[in-house]
Design an enzyme around this catalytic site. Structure first.
Site, mmCIF file in Angstrom:
data_model
loop_
_atom_site.group_PDB
_atom_site.id
_atom_site.type_symbol
_atom_site.label_atom_id
_atom_site.label_comp_id
_atom_site.label_asym_id
_atom_site.label_seq_id
_atom_site.Cartn_x
_atom_site.Cartn_y
_atom_site.Cartn_z
ATOM 1 N N TYR A 1 -5.433 0.413 -9.026
ATOM 2 C CA TYR A 1 -4.875 0.462 -7.680
ATOM 3 C C TYR A 1 -4.893 -0.927 -7.036
ATOM 4 O O TYR A 1 -3.875 -1.395 -6.518
ATOM 5 C CB TYR A 1 -5.667 1.464 -6.835
ATOM 6 C CG TYR A 1 -5.237 1.520 -5.395
ATOM 7 C CD1 TYR A 1 -4.137 2.277 -5.011
ATOM 8 C CD2 TYR A 1 -5.935 0.811 -4.413
ATOM 9 C CE1 TYR A 1 -3.742 2.324 -3.689
ATOM 10 C CE2 TYR A 1 -5.542 0.864 -3.091
ATOM 11 C CZ TYR A 1 -4.446 1.618 -2.730
ATOM 12 O OH TYR A 1 -4.051 1.659 -1.423
ATOM 13 N N VAL B 86 2.541 1.753 -3.470
ATOM 14 C CA VAL B 86 1.641 2.247 -4.513
ATOM 15 C C VAL B 86 1.146 3.656 -4.194
ATOM 16 O O VAL B 86 1.037 4.494 -5.078
ATOM 17 C CB VAL B 86 0.460 1.268 -4.729
ATOM 18 C CG1 VAL B 86 -0.577 1.850 -5.680
ATOM 19 C CG2 VAL B 86 0.980 -0.068 -5.260
ATOM 20 N N GLU B 87 0.877 3.928 -2.929
ATOM 21 C CA GLU B 87 0.342 5.236 -2.543
ATOM 22 C C GLU B 87 1.361 6.362 -2.699
ATOM 23 O O GLU B 87 1.032 7.421 -3.220
ATOM 24 C CB GLU B 87 -0.162 5.215 -1.092
ATOM 25 C CG GLU B 87 -1.431 4.431 -0.886
ATOM 26 C CD GLU B 87 -2.670 5.114 -1.423
ATOM 27 O OE1 GLU B 87 -2.601 6.258 -1.901
ATOM 28 O OE2 GLU B 87 -3.741 4.487 -1.367
ATOM 29 N N SER B 88 2.601 6.155 -2.228
ATOM 30 C CA SER B 88 3.551 7.272 -2.174
ATOM 31 C C SER B 88 4.975 6.928 -2.580
ATOM 32 O O SER B 88 5.831 7.809 -2.545
ATOM 33 C CB SER B 88 3.598 7.814 -0.746
ATOM 34 O OG SER B 88 4.232 6.863 0.103
ATOM 35 N N VAL C 206 0.847 -1.202 0.000
ATOM 36 C CA VAL C 206 0.000 0.000 0.000
ATOM 37 C C VAL C 206 0.880 1.249 0.000
ATOM 38 O O VAL C 206 0.664 2.181 -0.782
ATOM 39 C CB VAL C 206 -0.989 -0.007 1.184
ATOM 40 C CG1 VAL C 206 -1.649 1.360 1.357
ATOM 41 C CG2 VAL C 206 -2.049 -1.089 0.990
#
Length: 191
Positions: free
Chosen positions: A179, A92-94, A89
């Site tokens: 996502y 992928v997020e940051s 997570v």
């Protein structure tokens, strides 16, 4: 030796330093009437011009600091999550950038929107520990709401739980579908 020449080694050292460490903010430059260059991340007047724009890394980071690894392990255990899931997570997020801000206003490593950050009692979304604690807590809530269905929990993390309920599953948004796919790929990678 002129004043401009004597500044050259300092300027070169400064540029090398800026390129050697992750940027913390945009850099602004101002050359005064004597030719002296001034650099700052907080301009105090209109004479300053953007010199170097903060950017997120274009390549995936291959190594994660041991402090971040420890935070992930701690909060994954606290909220009964697989470490590979939390790492995926964050990736992928940051891409592990604690200063990341999305166009929609999500902040920090786990990209918490301000209302979610408040709900998860995150006081500083740019603090890696506070952000990872809040993000893992929210991820656990999504898994609980969707009976540990990883696809639905990830879709809810991305698009919100109401969107998942309204669509009776993963919403038909390309961003959310991509996502879920990317996070699952990284889960496999981190395992």
């Amino acid at each position: 030796m002129t004043r401009k020449t004597s500044l050259a080694p300092l300027l070169i050292a400064g540029l090398l330093w800026v390129n050697a460490v992750p940027a913390a903010a945009d850099i602004y430059k101002y050359v005064d009437e004597d030719g002296v260059m001034h650099f700052t991340n907080t301009p105090t007047g209109s004479e300053y011009r953007l010199y170097l724009k903060e950017s997120t890394p274009s390549r995936p980071r291959t190594a994660v600091s041991s402090a971040v690894e420890d935070l992930i392990a701690h909060y994954a255990s606290t909220y009964r999550l697989e470490k590979a899931l939390v790492k995926a997570v964050i990736r992928v997020e940051s891409n592990y950038n604690p200063r990341a801000v999305s166009p929609k206003g999500a902040q920090g490593m786990m990209q918490l929107i301000p209302s979610t950050a408040r709900d998860m009692q995150v006081s500083d979304p740019f603090d890696p520990e506070d952000n990872i604690r809040g993000g893992t807590r929210y991820l656990r809530l999504m898994l609980d709401q969707f009976n540990d269905n990883i696809d639905l929990a990830l879709a809810a993390y991305n698009a919100g739980p109401n969107a998942v309920r309204r669509h009776g599953g993963i919403p038909p948004f390309a961003e959310t579908r991509n996502y879920v796919r990317k996070v699952k790929e990284f889960i496999h990678h981190y395992r």
